[in-house]
Design a protein around this motif. Structure first.
Motif, PDB file in Angstrom:
ATOM      1  N   LYS A  31       0.833  -1.200   0.000  1.00  0.00           N
ATOM      2  CA  LYS A  31       0.000   0.000   0.000  1.00  0.00           C
ATOM      3  C   LYS A  31       0.873   1.257   0.000  1.00  0.00           C
ATOM      4  CE  LYS A  31      -4.104  -1.841   2.264  1.00  0.00           C
ATOM      5  NZ  LYS A  31      -4.967  -1.778   3.454  1.00  0.00           N
ATOM      6  N   LYS A  32       1.911   1.232   0.825  1.00  0.00           N
ATOM      7  CA  LYS A  32       2.811   2.384   0.877  1.00  0.00           C
ATOM      8  C   LYS A  32       3.508   2.596  -0.460  1.00  0.00           C
ATOM      9  CE  LYS A  32       3.772   2.262   5.818  1.00  0.00           C
ATOM     10  NZ  LYS A  32       4.791   2.023   6.855  1.00  0.00           N
ATOM     11  N   ASP A  33       3.948   1.480  -1.075  1.00  0.00           N
ATOM     12  CA  ASP A  33       4.590   1.581  -2.382  1.00  0.00           C
ATOM     13  C   ASP A  33       3.630   2.161  -3.416  1.00  0.00           C
ATOM     14  OD1 ASP A  33       6.921   0.579  -1.366  1.00  0.00           O
ATOM     15  OD2 ASP A  33       6.608  -1.482  -2.097  1.00  0.00           O
ATOM     16  N   GLU A  34       2.384   1.693  -3.390  1.00  0.00           N
ATOM     17  CA  GLU A  34       1.389   2.212  -4.334  1.00  0.00           C
ATOM     18  C   GLU A  34       1.134   3.695  -4.099  1.00  0.00           C
ATOM     19  OE1 GLU A  34      -2.144  -0.142  -4.158  1.00  0.00           O
ATOM     20  OE2 GLU A  34      -1.108  -1.989  -4.706  1.00  0.00           O
ATOM     21  N   GLU A  35       1.057   4.080  -2.821  1.00  0.00           N
ATOM     22  CA  GLU A  35       0.840   5.494  -2.504  1.00  0.00           C
ATOM     23  C   GLU A  35       2.000   6.341  -2.997  1.00  0.00           C
ATOM     24  OE1 GLU A  35       0.193   5.671   1.684  1.00  0.00           O
ATOM     25  OE2 GLU A  35      -1.798   4.750   1.561  1.00  0.00           O
ATOM     26  N   LYS A  36       3.218   5.835  -2.797  1.00  0.00           N
ATOM     27  CA  LYS A  36       4.391   6.570  -3.267  1.00  0.00           C
ATOM     28  C   LYS A  36       4.359   6.716  -4.782  1.00  0.00           C
ATOM     29  CE  LYS A  36       7.654   5.441   0.423  1.00  0.00           C
ATOM     30  NZ  LYS A  36       8.899   4.734   0.752  1.00  0.00           N
ATOM     31  N   LYS A  37       4.010   5.632  -5.467  1.00  0.00           N
ATOM     32  CA  LYS A  37       3.935   5.688  -6.930  1.00  0.00           C
ATOM     33  C   LYS A  37       2.874   6.690  -7.384  1.00  0.00           C
ATOM     34  CE  LYS A  37       5.596   0.998  -7.806  1.00  0.00           C
ATOM     35  NZ  LYS A  37       5.231  -0.343  -8.280  1.00  0.00           N
ATOM     36  N   ASP A  38       1.728   6.684  -6.702  1.00  0.00           N
ATOM     37  CA  ASP A  38       0.668   7.633  -7.035  1.00  0.00           C
ATOM     38  C   ASP A  38       1.140   9.064  -6.827  1.00  0.00           C
ATOM     39  OD1 ASP A  38      -1.047   5.577  -7.706  1.00  0.00           O
ATOM     40  OD2 ASP A  38      -2.100   5.569  -5.761  1.00  0.00           O
ATOM     41  N   GLU A  39       1.828   9.292  -5.709  1.00  0.00           N
ATOM     42  CA  GLU A  39       2.329  10.635  -5.437  1.00  0.00           C
ATOM     43  C   GLU A  39       3.349  11.054  -6.484  1.00  0.00           C
ATOM     44  OE1 GLU A  39       3.802  11.026  -1.460  1.00  0.00           O
ATOM     45  OE2 GLU A  39       1.932  10.330  -0.569  1.00  0.00           O
ATOM     46  N   GLU A  40       4.215  10.119  -6.877  1.00  0.00           N
ATOM     47  CA  GLU A  40       5.209  10.427  -7.897  1.00  0.00           C
ATOM     48  C   GLU A  40       4.532  10.770  -9.219  1.00  0.00           C
ATOM     49  OE1 GLU A  40       7.822   7.088  -8.065  1.00  0.00           O
ATOM     50  OE2 GLU A  40       8.808   7.571  -6.170  1.00  0.00           O
ATOM     51  N   LYS A  41       3.487  10.016  -9.568  1.00  0.00           N
ATOM     52  CA  LYS A  41       2.755  10.301 -10.802  1.00  0.00           C
ATOM     53  C   LYS A  41       2.123  11.681 -10.736  1.00  0.00           C
ATOM     54  CE  LYS A  41       1.601   5.558 -12.132  1.00  0.00           C
ATOM     55  NZ  LYS A  41       0.516   4.578 -12.303  1.00  0.00           N
ATOM     56  N   LYS A  42       1.534  12.002  -9.586  1.00  0.00           N
ATOM     57  CA  LYS A  42       0.915  13.318  -9.420  1.00  0.00           C
ATOM     58  C   LYS A  42       1.959  14.424  -9.546  1.00  0.00           C
ATOM     59  CE  LYS A  42      -2.925  11.813  -6.526  1.00  0.00           C
ATOM     60  NZ  LYS A  42      -3.525  11.849  -5.188  1.00  0.00           N
ATOM     61  N   ASP A  43       3.120  14.193  -8.909  1.00  0.00           N
ATOM     62  CA  ASP A  43       4.203  15.178  -8.989  1.00  0.00           C
ATOM     63  C   ASP A  43       4.659  15.373 -10.432  1.00  0.00           C
ATOM     64  OD1 ASP A  43       4.126  15.575  -6.278  1.00  0.00           O
ATOM     65  OD2 ASP A  43       5.829  14.245  -5.831  1.00  0.00           O
ATOM     66  N   GLU A  45       2.896  14.809 -13.121  1.00  0.00           N
ATOM     67  CA  GLU A  45       1.829  15.501 -13.851  1.00  0.00           C
ATOM     68  C   GLU A  45       1.868  16.998 -13.556  1.00  0.00           C
ATOM     69  OE1 GLU A  45      -1.766  13.552 -12.708  1.00  0.00           O
ATOM     70  OE2 GLU A  45      -1.340  11.758 -13.896  1.00  0.00           O
ATOM     71  N   LYS A  46       2.095  17.344 -12.292  1.00  0.00           N
ATOM     72  CA  LYS A  46       2.179  18.765 -11.922  1.00  0.00           C
ATOM     73  C   LYS A  46       3.350  19.430 -12.634  1.00  0.00           C
ATOM     74  CE  LYS A  46       0.050  18.567  -7.349  1.00  0.00           C
ATOM     75  NZ  LYS A  46       0.264  18.723  -5.904  1.00  0.00           N
ATOM     76  N   LYS A  47       4.488  18.730 -12.657  1.00  0.00           N
ATOM     77  CA  LYS A  47       5.658  19.285 -13.334  1.00  0.00           C
ATOM     78  C   LYS A  47       5.390  19.472 -14.818  1.00  0.00           C
ATOM     79  CE  LYS A  47       9.119  17.458 -10.146  1.00  0.00           C
ATOM     80  NZ  LYS A  47      10.228  16.508  -9.976  1.00  0.00           N
ATOM     81  N   ASP A  48       4.726  18.484 -15.428  1.00  0.00           N
ATOM     82  CA  ASP A  48       4.392  18.602 -16.847  1.00  0.00           C
ATOM     83  C   ASP A  48       3.468  19.788 -17.086  1.00  0.00           C
ATOM     84  OD1 ASP A  48       5.939  16.408 -17.433  1.00  0.00           O
ATOM     85  OD2 ASP A  48       4.249  14.986 -17.475  1.00  0.00           O
ATOM     86  N   ASP A  53       2.572  25.351 -18.839  1.00  0.00           N
ATOM     87  CA  ASP A  53       2.196  26.728 -18.505  1.00  0.00           C
ATOM     88  C   ASP A  53       3.339  27.686 -18.815  1.00  0.00           C
ATOM     89  OD1 ASP A  53      -0.273  25.871 -17.660  1.00  0.00           O
ATOM     90  OD2 ASP A  53       0.229  25.864 -15.509  1.00  0.00           O
ATOM     91  N   GLU A  54       4.563  27.292 -18.452  1.00  0.00           N
ATOM     92  CA  GLU A  54       5.723  28.149 -18.728  1.00  0.00           C
ATOM     93  C   GLU A  54       5.911  28.326 -20.229  1.00  0.00           C
ATOM     94  OE1 GLU A  54       9.187  26.641 -16.775  1.00  0.00           O
ATOM     95  OE2 GLU A  54       8.294  26.792 -14.784  1.00  0.00           O
ATOM     96  N   GLU A  55       5.733  27.245 -20.980  1.00  0.00           N
ATOM     97  CA  GLU A  55       5.873  27.343 -22.437  1.00  0.00           C
ATOM     98  C   GLU A  55       4.812  28.281 -23.005  1.00  0.00           C
ATOM     99  OE1 GLU A  55       5.684  23.360 -23.910  1.00  0.00           O
ATOM    100  OE2 GLU A  55       7.667  22.819 -23.149  1.00  0.00           O
ATOM    101  N   LYS A  56       3.594  28.192 -22.491  1.00  0.00           N
ATOM    102  CA  LYS A  56       2.527  29.083 -22.958  1.00  0.00           C
ATOM    103  C   LYS A  56       2.872  30.532 -22.642  1.00  0.00           C
ATOM    104  CE  LYS A  56      -1.347  25.857 -22.669  1.00  0.00           C
ATOM    105  NZ  LYS A  56      -2.605  25.551 -21.977  1.00  0.00           N
ATOM    106  N   LYS A  57       3.382  30.755 -21.429  1.00  0.00           N
ATOM    107  CA  LYS A  57       3.743  32.118 -21.042  1.00  0.00           C
ATOM    108  C   LYS A  57       4.867  32.644 -21.935  1.00  0.00           C
ATOM    109  CE  LYS A  57       2.380  31.750 -16.194  1.00  0.00           C
ATOM    110  NZ  LYS A  57       2.854  31.703 -14.795  1.00  0.00           N
TER     111      LYS A  57
END
Length: 131
Positions: A31-43, A45-48, A53-57
């Motif tokens: 469960k912890k590994d899955e949560e970490k993977k989910d958080e990494e995916k979210k991170d 996605e946020k970076k992307d 946004d920076e490219e648009k600006k």
């Protein structure tokens, strides 16, 4: 001190419950590994999204700069057209004067100038050091 007596459920776990505990630990780790993977995916996605946004600006800034340059070019063209319509030619840049011509020109300006409070006096104290 005597060891305290454990209830029968705990005793059963103590004997054969080691496998159950190990299974629970594994599930918790998964469960912890899955949560970490989910958080990494979210991170990621946020970076992307931030990169997009920076490219648009950046693109917007470039577009604005291009528009500004186009406006400046248009203004220059308009000014040139106005000058041409007036029939005026742009004035040439003045030629640099040599020292003798400069002194003569200054003397001529002094002669033409009407000082309201009289002619100014020169410096009374000699200059100590001329840079």
């Amino acid at each position: 001190m005597e060891p305290r007596a454990r209830p029968p459920e705990e005793e059963a776990e103590g004997r054969g419950g080691g496998e159950e505990k190990e299974r629970r630990r594994e599930e918790g780790r998964e469960k912890k590994d899955e949560e970490k993977k989910d958080e990494e995916k979210k991170d990621e996605e946020k970076k992307d999204e931030e990169k997009k946004d920076e490219e648009k600006k950046d693109e917007e800034k470039k577009d604005e700069e291009k528009k500004d340059e186009e406006k400046k070019d248009e203004q220059k063209k308009d000014e040139e057209k106005k000058d041409e319509q007036k029939g005026e030619q742009p004035q040439p840049q003045p030629q640099p004067l040599d020292r003798a011509d400069l002194d003569k020109a200054l003397e001529q300006l002094d002669a033409e100038d009407q000082f309201q409070l009289g002619r100014p006096q020169g410096r009374q104290v000699p200059v100590e050091k001329d840079w």
